[in-house]
Motif scaffolding. Structure first.
Motif, mmCIF file in Angstrom:
data_model
loop_
_atom_site.group_PDB
_atom_site.id
_atom_site.type_symbol
_atom_site.label_atom_id
_atom_site.label_comp_id
_atom_site.label_asym_id
_atom_site.label_seq_id
_atom_site.Cartn_x
_atom_site.Cartn_y
_atom_site.Cartn_z
ATOM 1 N N ILE A 33 0.887 -1.163 0.000
ATOM 2 C CA ILE A 33 0.000 0.000 0.000
ATOM 3 C C ILE A 33 0.922 1.210 0.000
ATOM 4 C CG2 ILE A 33 -1.742 1.294 1.281
ATOM 5 C CD1 ILE A 33 -2.625 -1.472 2.437
ATOM 6 N N HIS A 34 0.767 2.074 -1.010
ATOM 7 C CA HIS A 34 1.671 3.222 -1.144
ATOM 8 C C HIS A 34 0.931 4.414 -1.735
ATOM 9 C CE1 HIS A 34 2.094 2.667 -5.546
ATOM 10 N NE2 HIS A 34 1.892 1.397 -5.231
ATOM 11 N N SER A 35 1.499 5.585 -1.520
ATOM 12 C CA SER A 35 0.854 6.822 -1.971
ATOM 13 C C SER A 35 1.073 7.094 -3.446
ATOM 14 C CB SER A 35 1.373 8.007 -1.157
ATOM 15 O OG SER A 35 2.752 8.203 -1.429
ATOM 16 N N LYS A 119 -3.857 10.440 0.114
ATOM 17 C CA LYS A 119 -3.951 11.317 -1.052
ATOM 18 C C LYS A 119 -4.685 10.582 -2.173
ATOM 19 C CE LYS A 119 -1.704 14.453 1.074
ATOM 20 N NZ LYS A 119 -2.413 15.525 1.693
ATOM 21 N N LYS A 120 -5.008 11.313 -3.227
ATOM 22 C CA LYS A 120 -5.828 10.769 -4.311
ATOM 23 C C LYS A 120 -5.211 9.576 -5.031
ATOM 24 C CE LYS A 120 -8.152 15.096 -5.307
ATOM 25 N NZ LYS A 120 -8.385 16.148 -6.271
ATOM 26 N N LYS A 121 -3.901 9.486 -5.141
ATOM 27 C CA LYS A 121 -3.282 8.444 -5.950
ATOM 28 C C LYS A 121 -2.809 7.234 -5.145
ATOM 29 C CE LYS A 121 -1.820 11.416 -9.674
ATOM 30 N NZ LYS A 121 -0.758 11.789 -10.584
ATOM 31 N N THR A 122 -3.345 7.009 -3.972
ATOM 32 C CA THR A 122 -2.931 5.879 -3.154
ATOM 33 C C THR A 122 -3.347 4.577 -3.832
ATOM 34 O OG1 THR A 122 -3.059 7.204 -1.163
ATOM 35 C CG2 THR A 122 -3.145 4.829 -0.871
ATOM 36 N N MET A 123 -2.426 3.593 -3.791
ATOM 37 C CA MET A 123 -2.633 2.357 -4.529
ATOM 38 C C MET A 123 -2.310 1.132 -3.668
ATOM 39 S SD MET A 123 -3.441 3.528 -7.535
ATOM 40 C CE MET A 123 -3.240 2.220 -8.707
ATOM 41 N N LEU A 124 -2.922 0.026 -4.020
ATOM 42 C CA LEU A 124 -2.535 -1.298 -3.537
ATOM 43 C C LEU A 124 -1.870 -1.973 -4.723
ATOM 44 C CD1 LEU A 124 -2.530 -3.793 -1.664
ATOM 45 C CD2 LEU A 124 -4.837 -4.295 -2.517
ATOM 46 N N SER A 125 -0.620 -2.348 -4.562
ATOM 47 C CA SER A 125 0.157 -2.960 -5.634
ATOM 48 C C SER A 125 0.540 -4.379 -5.229
ATOM 49 C CB SER A 125 1.406 -2.115 -5.893
ATOM 50 O OG SER A 125 2.251 -2.734 -6.820
ATOM 51 N N LEU A 126 0.365 -5.329 -6.128
ATOM 52 C CA LEU A 126 0.696 -6.728 -5.855
ATOM 53 C C LEU A 126 1.787 -7.181 -6.812
ATOM 54 C CD1 LEU A 126 -2.763 -6.568 -5.439
ATOM 55 C CD2 LEU A 126 -1.865 -8.422 -4.039
ATOM 56 N N ASP A 127 2.956 -7.480 -6.260
ATOM 57 C CA ASP A 127 4.135 -7.862 -7.042
ATOM 58 C C ASP A 127 4.447 -6.849 -8.141
ATOM 59 O OD1 ASP A 127 4.605 -10.098 -5.527
ATOM 60 O OD2 ASP A 127 3.724 -11.511 -6.945
ATOM 61 N N PRO A 133 -6.756 1.141 -7.063
ATOM 62 C CA PRO A 133 -6.796 2.438 -6.378
ATOM 63 C C PRO A 133 -7.434 2.291 -5.001
ATOM 64 C CG PRO A 133 -8.444 2.346 -8.113
ATOM 65 C CD PRO A 133 -7.660 1.076 -8.197
ATOM 66 N N ILE A 134 -6.943 3.091 -4.061
ATOM 67 C CA ILE A 134 -7.442 3.070 -2.683
ATOM 68 C C ILE A 134 -7.894 4.471 -2.305
ATOM 69 C CG2 ILE A 134 -6.819 2.687 -0.264
ATOM 70 C CD1 ILE A 134 -4.680 0.767 -1.240
ATOM 71 N N ASN A 135 -8.973 4.544 -1.563
ATOM 72 C CA ASN A 135 -9.512 5.817 -1.103
ATOM 73 C C ASN A 135 -9.647 5.824 0.410
ATOM 74 O OD1 ASN A 135 -10.089 6.966 -3.788
ATOM 75 N ND2 ASN A 135 -11.497 5.240 -3.934
ATOM 76 N N VAL A 136 -9.901 6.997 0.967
ATOM 77 C CA VAL A 136 -10.152 7.132 2.397
ATOM 78 C C VAL A 136 -11.316 6.222 2.778
ATOM 79 C CG1 VAL A 136 -10.912 8.738 4.201
ATOM 80 C CG2 VAL A 136 -9.253 9.479 2.492
ATOM 81 N N ASN A 137 -11.195 5.555 3.916
ATOM 82 C CA ASN A 137 -12.172 4.615 4.473
ATOM 83 C C ASN A 137 -12.189 3.245 3.816
ATOM 84 O OD1 ASN A 137 -13.079 6.456 6.456
ATOM 85 N ND2 ASN A 137 -14.446 7.404 4.955
ATOM 86 N N ASP A 138 -11.378 3.032 2.779
ATOM 87 C CA ASP A 138 -11.300 1.697 2.200
ATOM 88 C C ASP A 138 -10.677 0.738 3.208
ATOM 89 O OD1 ASP A 138 -12.477 2.241 -0.219
ATOM 90 O OD2 ASP A 138 -10.606 2.297 -1.365
ATOM 91 N N VAL A 139 -11.081 -0.515 3.138
ATOM 92 C CA VAL A 139 -10.531 -1.574 3.977
ATOM 93 C C VAL A 139 -9.901 -2.607 3.054
ATOM 94 C CG1 VAL A 139 -11.065 -3.403 5.627
ATOM 95 C CG2 VAL A 139 -12.212 -1.182 5.808
#
Length: 167
Positions: A33-35, A119-127, A133-139
């Motif tokens: 998980i990164h910005s 921030k707007k461009k936060t991501m979950l990256s796998l390998d 894309p990830i947003n505020v309040n996402d689990v």
């Protein structure tokens, strides 16, 4: 190997999804998980098996398998894990804290990360291949995928020798 003289090495994958969505991705090395930007903090809460662990502000978090312990998490100074160790490493990336260390949990643990602020461009990256894309309040839900990868090695293969040669 063709004549049947080899050893097998079973590796597990991580499975990651956003709560409430059916789409799941798997990773052999790590989920990150990164910005998506330099020096952009993410505020998140970490839960293991539904137990609150901590709230953290950091550039992100790396969740890695033993296979991934010699990949991205190694550059963050996490420990190298032997492939037979049944654990997952959680490594905060540049945490805004005086003391924050990698955390090892059982490979059967259910990991939940709730995004408090980002921030707007936060991501979950796998390998580094699949990104969500990830947003505020996402689990984000991460656990061990039921499928295994079988690696085949020559009978003289040695994990520590490979580490010395490659690293």
């Amino acid at each position: 190997i063709i004549s049947g003289k080899y050893s097998e090495d079973l590796r597990f994958f991580l499975k990651a999804s956003l709560a409430g969505q059916k789409n799941q991705c798997i990773a052999l090395n790590e989920a990150v998980i990164h910005s998506g930007q330099v020096a952009q903090m993410i505020d998140y809460e970490l839960y293991i098996d539904n137990n609150f662990v901590y709230r953290q502000k950091a550039d992100g978090i790396i969740i890695s398998t033993p296979t991934g312990s010699t990949a991205y998490s190694l550059s963050g100074n996490a420990s190298i894990m032997h492939p037979k160790v049944k654990a997952i490493t959680l490594l905060p990336m540049f945490p805004h804290s005086l003391s924050s260390n990698p955390l090892l949990v059982n490979d059967d643990s259910k990991i939940k990360i709730q995004i408090i602020d980002c921030k707007k461009k936060t991501m979950l990256s796998l390998d580094s291949h699949n990104t969500l894309p990830i947003n505020v309040n996402d689990v984000i839900l991460i656990d061990k995928n039921p499928g295994l990868l079988t690696l085949i090695h020559p009978t003289h293969h040695d994990f520590f020798s490979s580490c010395r040669d490659k690293l």
